[in-house]
Write a protein that holds these residues in place. Structure first.
Motif, PDB file in Angstrom:
ATOM      1  N   GLY A 187       0.801  -1.212   0.000  1.00 53.89           N
ATOM      2  CA  GLY A 187       0.000   0.000   0.000  1.00 53.89           C
ATOM      3  C   GLY A 187       0.837   1.266   0.000  1.00 53.89           C
ATOM      4  O   GLY A 187       0.409   2.307  -0.522  1.00 53.89           O
ATOM      5  N   ARG A 188       2.021   1.182   0.538  1.00 56.18           N
ATOM      6  CA  ARG A 188       2.907   2.358   0.588  1.00 56.18           C
ATOM      7  C   ARG A 188       3.358   2.798  -0.806  1.00 56.18           C
ATOM      8  O   ARG A 188       3.871   3.905  -0.970  1.00 56.18           O
ATOM      9  N   GLN A 189       3.145   1.939  -1.792  1.00 52.43           N
ATOM     10  CA  GLN A 189       3.515   2.295  -3.168  1.00 52.43           C
ATOM     11  C   GLN A 189       2.399   3.038  -3.895  1.00 52.43           C
ATOM     12  O   GLN A 189       2.602   3.573  -4.984  1.00 52.43           O
ATOM     13  N   ALA A 190       1.211   3.064  -3.306  1.00 54.81           N
ATOM     14  CA  ALA A 190       0.068   3.717  -3.957  1.00 54.81           C
ATOM     15  C   ALA A 190       0.196   5.228  -3.868  1.00 54.81           C
ATOM     16  O   ALA A 190       0.511   5.784  -2.805  1.00 54.81           O
ATOM     17  N   LEU A 191      -0.038   5.895  -4.965  1.00 53.80           N
ATOM     18  CA  LEU A 191       0.110   7.353  -5.033  1.00 53.80           C
ATOM     19  C   LEU A 191      -1.244   8.036  -4.919  1.00 53.80           C
ATOM     20  O   LEU A 191      -2.187   7.694  -5.639  1.00 53.80           O
ATOM     21  N   PHE A 192      -1.334   9.002  -3.998  1.00 53.05           N
ATOM     22  CA  PHE A 192      -2.570   9.762  -3.825  1.00 53.05           C
ATOM     23  C   PHE A 192      -2.648  10.913  -4.827  1.00 53.05           C
ATOM     24  O   PHE A 192      -1.624  11.407  -5.319  1.00 53.05           O
ATOM     25  N   GLN A 193      -3.865  11.350  -5.101  1.00 51.91           N
ATOM     26  CA  GLN A 193      -4.066  12.517  -5.940  1.00 51.91           C
ATOM     27  C   GLN A 193      -3.557  13.762  -5.212  1.00 51.91           C
ATOM     28  O   GLN A 193      -3.641  13.845  -3.979  1.00 51.91           O
ATOM     29  N   PRO A 194      -3.037  14.728  -5.958  1.00 56.22           N
ATOM     30  CA  PRO A 194      -2.516  15.952  -5.328  1.00 56.22           C
ATOM     31  C   PRO A 194      -3.559  16.631  -4.445  1.00 56.22           C
ATOM     32  O   PRO A 194      -4.696  16.838  -4.864  1.00 56.22           O
ATOM     33  N   GLY A 195      -3.172  16.937  -3.229  1.00 59.85           N
ATOM     34  CA  GLY A 195      -4.040  17.669  -2.318  1.00 59.85           C
ATOM     35  C   GLY A 195      -4.963  16.813  -1.474  1.00 59.85           C
ATOM     36  O   GLY A 195      -5.550  17.302  -0.499  1.00 59.85           O
ATOM     37  N   ALA A 196      -5.113  15.514  -1.807  1.00 53.71           N
ATOM     38  CA  ALA A 196      -6.053  14.661  -1.068  1.00 53.71           C
ATOM     39  C   ALA A 196      -5.642  14.516   0.390  1.00 53.71           C
ATOM     40  O   ALA A 196      -6.464  14.649   1.305  1.00 53.71           O
ATOM     41  N   ALA A 197      -4.365  14.246   0.627  1.00 51.78           N
ATOM     42  CA  ALA A 197      -3.892  14.083   2.008  1.00 51.78           C
ATOM     43  C   ALA A 197      -4.030  15.378   2.795  1.00 51.78           C
ATOM     44  O   ALA A 197      -4.337  15.356   3.996  1.00 51.78           O
ATOM     45  N   ASP A 198      -3.809  16.517   2.133  1.00 42.91           N
ATOM     46  CA  ASP A 198      -3.936  17.809   2.818  1.00 42.91           C
ATOM     47  C   ASP A 198      -5.363  18.036   3.309  1.00 42.91           C
ATOM     48  O   ASP A 198      -5.577  18.563   4.412  1.00 42.91           O
ATOM     49  N   VAL A 199      -6.341  17.655   2.494  1.00 44.08           N
ATOM     50  CA  VAL A 199      -7.751  17.812   2.891  1.00 44.08           C
ATOM     51  C   VAL A 199      -8.064  16.933   4.096  1.00 44.08           C
ATOM     52  O   VAL A 199      -8.702  17.370   5.058  1.00 44.08           O
ATOM     53  N   ILE A 200      -7.596  15.685   4.062  1.00 45.73           N
ATOM     54  CA  ILE A 200      -7.838  14.779   5.187  1.00 45.73           C
ATOM     55  C   ILE A 200      -7.217  15.343   6.457  1.00 45.73           C
ATOM     56  O   ILE A 200      -7.861  15.401   7.517  1.00 45.73           O
ATOM     57  N   ASN A 201      -5.960  15.759   6.373  1.00 43.47           N
ATOM     58  CA  ASN A 201      -5.281  16.275   7.556  1.00 43.47           C
ATOM     59  C   ASN A 201      -5.940  17.539   8.086  1.00 43.47           C
ATOM     60  O   ASN A 201      -5.980  17.768   9.302  1.00 43.47           O
ATOM     61  N   TYR A 202      -6.454  18.360   7.199  1.00 43.26           N
ATOM     62  CA  TYR A 202      -7.158  19.572   7.615  1.00 43.26           C
ATOM     63  C   TYR A 202      -8.352  19.212   8.497  1.00 43.26           C
ATOM     64  O   TYR A 202      -8.524  19.761   9.591  1.00 43.26           O
ATOM     65  N   PHE A 203      -9.181  18.276   8.023  1.00 41.15           N
ATOM     66  CA  PHE A 203     -10.391  17.950   8.776  1.00 41.15           C
ATOM     67  C   PHE A 203     -10.108  17.085  10.003  1.00 41.15           C
ATOM     68  O   PHE A 203     -10.911  17.072  10.944  1.00 41.15           O
ATOM     69  N   LEU A 204      -8.980  16.388  10.028  1.00 46.47           N
ATOM     70  CA  LEU A 204      -8.593  15.679  11.240  1.00 46.47           C
ATOM     71  C   LEU A 204      -8.303  16.652  12.390  1.00 46.47           C
ATOM     72  O   LEU A 204      -8.404  16.274  13.563  1.00 46.47           O
ATOM     73  N   ARG A 205      -7.956  17.881  12.054  1.00 44.95           N
ATOM     74  CA  ARG A 205      -7.665  18.891  13.087  1.00 44.95           C
ATOM     75  C   ARG A 205      -8.923  19.623  13.552  1.00 44.95           C
ATOM     76  O   ARG A 205      -8.873  20.370  14.525  1.00 44.95           O
ATOM     77  N   VAL A 206     -10.022  19.435  12.832  1.00 47.10           N
ATOM     78  CA  VAL A 206     -11.257  20.132  13.190  1.00 47.10           C
ATOM     79  C   VAL A 206     -11.946  19.400  14.343  1.00 47.10           C
ATOM     80  O   VAL A 206     -12.185  18.199  14.255  1.00 47.10           O
ATOM     81  N   PRO A 207     -12.255  20.093  15.429  1.00 46.06           N
ATOM     82  CA  PRO A 207     -12.945  19.445  16.554  1.00 46.06           C
ATOM     83  C   PRO A 207     -14.263  18.800  16.106  1.00 46.06           C
ATOM     84  O   PRO A 207     -14.997  19.360  15.294  1.00 46.06           O
ATOM     85  N   ASN A 208     -14.528  17.627  16.633  1.00 48.02           N
ATOM     86  CA  ASN A 208     -15.780  16.902  16.371  1.00 48.02           C
ATOM     87  C   ASN A 208     -15.956  16.497  14.915  1.00 48.02           C
ATOM     88  O   ASN A 208     -17.080  16.265  14.469  1.00 48.02           O
ATOM     89  N   CYS A 209     -14.862  16.438  14.181  1.00 47.87           N
ATOM     90  CA  CYS A 209     -14.910  15.941  12.807  1.00 47.87           C
ATOM     91  C   CYS A 209     -14.272  14.555  12.776  1.00 47.87           C
ATOM     92  O   CYS A 209     -13.149  14.367  13.251  1.00 47.87           O
ATOM     93  N   HIS A 210     -14.980  13.597  12.240  1.00 46.56           N
ATOM     94  CA  HIS A 210     -14.504  12.219  12.181  1.00 46.56           C
ATOM     95  C   HIS A 210     -14.275  11.849  10.719  1.00 46.56           C
ATOM     96  O   HIS A 210     -15.090  12.194   9.854  1.00 46.56           O
ATOM     97  N   VAL A 211     -13.183  11.151  10.455  1.00 46.62           N
ATOM     98  CA  VAL A 211     -12.826  10.785   9.083  1.00 46.62           C
ATOM     99  C   VAL A 211     -12.741   9.264   8.978  1.00 46.62           C
ATOM    100  O   VAL A 211     -12.186   8.598   9.861  1.00 46.62           O
ATOM    101  N   CYS A 212     -13.306   8.728   7.901  1.00 44.33           N
ATOM    102  CA  CYS A 212     -13.211   7.282   7.678  1.00 44.33           C
ATOM    103  C   CYS A 212     -13.091   7.002   6.180  1.00 44.33           C
ATOM    104  O   CYS A 212     -13.407   7.850   5.337  1.00 44.33           O
ATOM    105  N   VAL A 213     -12.630   5.803   5.868  1.00 49.30           N
ATOM    106  CA  VAL A 213     -12.561   5.308   4.494  1.00 49.30           C
ATOM    107  C   VAL A 213     -13.584   4.189   4.357  1.00 49.30           C
ATOM    108  O   VAL A 213     -13.637   3.284   5.190  1.00 49.30           O
ATOM    109  N   ILE A 214     -14.417   4.272   3.320  1.00 48.82           N
ATOM    110  CA  ILE A 214     -15.412   3.229   3.028  1.00 48.82           C
ATOM    111  C   ILE A 214     -15.145   2.748   1.604  1.00 48.82           C
ATOM    112  O   ILE A 214     -15.388   3.480   0.642  1.00 48.82           O
TER     113      ILE A 214
END
Length: 287
Positions: free
Chosen positions: A118-145
């Protein structure tokens, strides 16, 4: 008010994300298969399984295309019809999983090997930044489905692409079975998420869990790229269609769903086309 401050005033929010071609640049199913290929050099190549899947899919489409076309001509396409069509794909998907099980092309692999794959998989530009942004928001939960085949593979991709693990992201997907004795995969799978309705079921369960935990109905944001994601996209308060999938666009037109406008009969919900992750935060905050 900054976007982060604006997000912080909300009671609770769930950001649910598909994985393949929503976060990643390309599908990763063949990459998972390649992790095990060196252990089984004489087994069938993954392209054979892809070809068999497409044969089943073509037969499925030959049955459904006239039905959908007739409803389209009569302007009688409904979400119920779409649901029936997508649910009927379960037979195609299960047949594919059975072939993978019977030929054991994913047998003998460790969780560490899947994680490293999985470490070889490349994310789309900016995707990780969006996830990390919302991980810092209080009461915001992030999941992968995802209908992906390995939690370990997805976790490896999240880590390698710079996604924070604080707080941890929940991953809901299919998963391989592992031998308690050897710690290696048996080649069979727990088919938890196979078709679109399975994704909606997980999304609704998480909605209920958060409502119970936080004391109020959470705001749901779902991002996905394919027709398998469309019911979840339409059930979310904010849906983000990643990329330009012709099948999704076709069904949206049939259902009279317009992008960036309130969904008919559900004025509090919107579906947006996301051509790049750079605009995701603004769309989520201002929808």
């Amino acid at each position: 008010m900054s976007a982060l401050k604006h997000a912080a005033v909300r009671k609770s929010m769930l950001l649910a994300l598909d994985f393949d071609k929503t976060l990643t640049v390309a599908d990763t199913f063949s990459a998972i298969a390649s992790v095990a290929k060196h252990k089984h050099p004489n087994k069938r190549d993954f392209i054979w399984f892809t070809d068999k899947y497409m044969e089943d899919y073509a037969q499925h489409e030959s049955h459904w295309s006239p039905i959908i076309h007739k409803h389209a001509e009569n302007k009688s396409v409904t979400r119920s019809l779409m649901g029936q069509y997508l649910e009927s794909l379960r037979q195609v998907e299960n047949a594919s999983l059975e072939r993978i099980r019977d030929y054991k092309i994913l047998a003998g692999v460790s969780r560490v090997e899947l994680y490293n794959g999985g470490r070889q998989a490349l994310f789309q530009p900016g995707a990780a930044d969006v996830i990390n942004y919302f991980l810092r928001v209080p009461n915001c939960h992030v999941c992968v489905i995802s209908v992906n085949w390995s939690t370990d593979f997805i976790q490896g991709a999240l880590d390698a692409n710079g996604v924070s693990n604080q707080p941890p992201i929940s991953v809901y997907c299919n998963d391989l079975k592992f031998s308690k004795r050897t710690g290696l995969s048996t080649g069979t799978m727990y088919p938890r998420l196979v078709v679109a309705s399975d994704k909606v079921a997980v999304l609704e369960t998480q909605r209920e869990v958060l409502a119970s935990r936080c004391g109020s109905k959470p705001r749901i944001v779902y991002a996905g790229d394919s027709l398998t994601d469309l019911p979840a996209l339409l059930s979310a308060d904010v849906g983000l269609l990643v990329g330009q999938n012709d099948h999704v666009a076709k069904w949206c037109k049939l259902l009279d769903v317009e992008f960036s406008k309130p969904i008919f009969d559900e004025n509090d919900k919107t579906l947006h086309r996301l051509l790049g992750w750079g605009s995701a935060i603004d769309i989520i905050e201002n929808s």
